[in-house]
Design a protein around this motif. Sequence first.
Motif, PDB file in Angstrom:
ATOM      1  N   LEU A  34      40.495  40.720  37.847  1.00 33.66           N
ATOM      2  CA  LEU A  34      39.688  41.931  37.705  1.00 33.66           C
ATOM      3  C   LEU A  34      39.399  42.132  36.225  1.00 33.66           C
ATOM      4  O   LEU A  34      40.320  42.243  35.415  1.00 33.66           O
ATOM      5  CB  LEU A  34      40.423  43.142  38.279  1.00 33.66           C
ATOM      6  CG  LEU A  34      39.683  44.469  38.175  1.00 33.66           C
ATOM      7  CD1 LEU A  34      38.428  44.437  39.039  1.00 33.66           C
ATOM      8  CD2 LEU A  34      40.581  45.611  38.576  1.00 33.66           C
ATOM      9  N   ILE A  35      38.121  42.167  35.886  1.00 35.29           N
ATOM     10  CA  ILE A  35      37.701  42.324  34.497  1.00 35.29           C
ATOM     11  C   ILE A  35      36.998  43.667  34.372  1.00 35.29           C
ATOM     12  O   ILE A  35      36.002  43.923  35.052  1.00 35.29           O
ATOM     13  CB  ILE A  35      36.768  41.177  34.074  1.00 35.29           C
ATOM     14  CG1 ILE A  35      37.475  39.837  34.255  1.00 35.29           C
ATOM     15  CG2 ILE A  35      36.308  41.362  32.635  1.00 35.29           C
ATOM     16  CD1 ILE A  35      36.580  38.643  34.155  1.00 35.29           C
ATOM     17  N   MET A  83      35.670  50.621  43.356  1.00 33.62           N
ATOM     18  CA  MET A  83      35.456  49.830  42.163  1.00 33.62           C
ATOM     19  C   MET A  83      34.171  50.308  41.486  1.00 33.62           C
ATOM     20  O   MET A  83      33.163  50.528  42.136  1.00 33.62           O
ATOM     21  CB  MET A  83      35.354  48.354  42.551  1.00 33.62           C
ATOM     22  CG  MET A  83      35.697  47.448  41.443  1.00 33.62           C
ATOM     23  SD  MET A  83      35.997  45.719  41.896  1.00 33.62           S
ATOM     24  CE  MET A  83      34.826  45.357  43.119  1.00 33.62           C
ATOM     25  N   GLU A  84      34.218  50.437  40.188  1.00 32.73           N
ATOM     26  CA  GLU A  84      33.068  50.900  39.429  1.00 32.73           C
ATOM     27  C   GLU A  84      32.073  49.762  39.229  1.00 32.73           C
ATOM     28  O   GLU A  84      32.375  48.596  39.445  1.00 32.73           O
ATOM     29  CB  GLU A  84      33.530  51.424  38.069  1.00 32.73           C
ATOM     30  CG  GLU A  84      34.419  52.644  38.166  1.00 32.73           C
ATOM     31  CD  GLU A  84      34.914  53.098  36.797  1.00 32.73           C
ATOM     32  OE1 GLU A  84      34.309  52.698  35.791  1.00 32.73           O
ATOM     33  OE2 GLU A  84      35.887  53.838  36.762  1.00 32.73           O
ATOM     34  N   ASN A  85      30.879  50.113  38.766  1.00 29.89           N
ATOM     35  CA  ASN A  85      29.835  49.111  38.559  1.00 29.89           C
ATOM     36  C   ASN A  85      30.154  48.142  37.435  1.00 29.89           C
ATOM     37  O   ASN A  85      29.704  47.016  37.453  1.00 29.89           O
ATOM     38  CB  ASN A  85      28.500  49.802  38.266  1.00 29.89           C
ATOM     39  CG  ASN A  85      27.930  50.448  39.502  1.00 29.89           C
ATOM     40  OD1 ASN A  85      28.318  50.113  40.611  1.00 29.89           O
ATOM     41  ND2 ASN A  85      27.020  51.378  39.302  1.00 29.89           N
ATOM     42  N   ASN A  86      30.919  48.579  36.437  1.00 29.33           N
ATOM     43  CA  ASN A  86      31.200  47.700  35.306  1.00 29.33           C
ATOM     44  C   ASN A  86      32.514  46.940  35.474  1.00 29.33           C
ATOM     45  O   ASN A  86      32.985  46.342  34.524  1.00 29.33           O
ATOM     46  CB  ASN A  86      31.176  48.478  33.996  1.00 29.33           C
ATOM     47  CG  ASN A  86      32.047  49.718  34.041  1.00 29.33           C
ATOM     48  OD1 ASN A  86      32.680  50.004  35.047  1.00 29.33           O
ATOM     49  ND2 ASN A  86      32.080  50.450  32.958  1.00 29.33           N
ATOM     50  N   VAL A 110      40.340  46.108  30.167  1.00 27.05           N
ATOM     51  CA  VAL A 110      41.470  45.222  30.446  1.00 27.05           C
ATOM     52  C   VAL A 110      41.046  44.093  31.387  1.00 27.05           C
ATOM     53  O   VAL A 110      40.115  44.228  32.169  1.00 27.05           O
ATOM     54  CB  VAL A 110      42.641  46.052  31.058  1.00 27.05           C
ATOM     55  CG1 VAL A 110      42.313  46.514  32.458  1.00 27.05           C
ATOM     56  CG2 VAL A 110      43.951  45.310  31.028  1.00 27.05           C
ATOM     57  N   VAL A 111      41.761  42.972  31.262  1.00 26.64           N
ATOM     58  CA  VAL A 111      41.651  41.875  32.223  1.00 26.64           C
ATOM     59  C   VAL A 111      42.958  41.880  33.009  1.00 26.64           C
ATOM     60  O   VAL A 111      44.043  41.790  32.429  1.00 26.64           O
ATOM     61  CB  VAL A 111      41.459  40.512  31.519  1.00 26.64           C
ATOM     62  CG1 VAL A 111      41.446  39.383  32.531  1.00 26.64           C
ATOM     63  CG2 VAL A 111      40.204  40.509  30.686  1.00 26.64           C
ATOM     64  N   ARG A 112      42.862  42.004  34.330  1.00 31.34           N
ATOM     65  CA  ARG A 112      44.051  42.076  35.186  1.00 31.34           C
ATOM     66  C   ARG A 112      44.077  40.848  36.086  1.00 31.34           C
ATOM     67  O   ARG A 112      43.122  40.580  36.802  1.00 31.34           O
ATOM     68  CB  ARG A 112      44.018  43.343  36.024  1.00 31.34           C
ATOM     69  CG  ARG A 112      45.227  43.534  36.889  1.00 31.34           C
ATOM     70  CD  ARG A 112      45.179  44.830  37.660  1.00 31.34           C
ATOM     71  NE  ARG A 112      45.154  45.947  36.722  1.00 31.34           N
ATOM     72  CZ  ARG A 112      44.334  46.985  36.834  1.00 31.34           C
ATOM     73  NH1 ARG A 112      43.465  47.062  37.815  1.00 31.34           N
ATOM     74  NH2 ARG A 112      44.384  47.960  35.951  1.00 31.34           N
ATOM     75  N   LEU A 156      35.216  41.683  39.927  1.00 35.76           N
ATOM     76  CA  LEU A 156      36.319  41.130  40.707  1.00 35.76           C
ATOM     77  C   LEU A 156      35.994  39.680  41.029  1.00 35.76           C
ATOM     78  O   LEU A 156      34.959  39.389  41.635  1.00 35.76           O
ATOM     79  CB  LEU A 156      36.504  41.931  41.994  1.00 35.76           C
ATOM     80  CG  LEU A 156      37.644  41.472  42.898  1.00 35.76           C
ATOM     81  CD1 LEU A 156      38.984  41.735  42.215  1.00 35.76           C
ATOM     82  CD2 LEU A 156      37.581  42.201  44.225  1.00 35.76           C
ATOM     83  N   LEU A 157      36.872  38.779  40.619  1.00 35.44           N
ATOM     84  CA  LEU A 157      36.691  37.352  40.854  1.00 35.44           C
ATOM     85  C   LEU A 157      37.872  36.798  41.617  1.00 35.44           C
ATOM     86  O   LEU A 157      39.016  37.219  41.395  1.00 35.44           O
ATOM     87  CB  LEU A 157      36.543  36.598  39.534  1.00 35.44           C
ATOM     88  CG  LEU A 157      35.370  36.980  38.648  1.00 35.44           C
ATOM     89  CD1 LEU A 157      35.514  36.334  37.283  1.00 35.44           C
ATOM     90  CD2 LEU A 157      34.074  36.570  39.293  1.00 35.44           C
TER      91      LEU A 157
END
Length: 151
Positions: free
Chosen positions: A64-65, A1-4, A69-71, A7-8
């Motif tokens: 995942l933001i 996962m990238e820094n920007n 995109v918002v997934r 994950l919620l």
Amino acid sequence: MENNEILLKPAMSFAVIKILPLIFLALIFLLLAWYLSSFFLLFSIGTLAAGWYRLLYIRKSIYLITPEVVRISRGIFFKRTDMLEIYRVKDYVITQSFILQLLGLMNLTLKSTDAENPVIWMVGIPESDIIDTIRDYVQEARKHNRIYEIN
């Protein structure tokens, strides 16, 4: 996962609060089984199974933001993943009931121009300044894609 990427997930305390009515109902059925008929034991087991499923369903939700995109992924047996282009987000609403405030949680609602997903709810997520990050992502995506809002 990238820094920007953010994950919620809904908090475990939120999931437990959501299944508390089912736990109390299972206990009532258990008491009825003890005093009246053992037939109520089946209802108690069924109610506990429904509560367990609900707990797992809530905990398996993933938000995942990213800057693009918002997934949103949900489901246990049948998974569903919805994607919303970040530049389509129009409005943000944070709601917190008294219990959520005590637990340091919040519900985030994203309103969009997407026909398939006009409203996205992210429930029971940890309290944060996620709105500022999403707003920055939206502004950057609109600038990058040359999308201008006309009121």
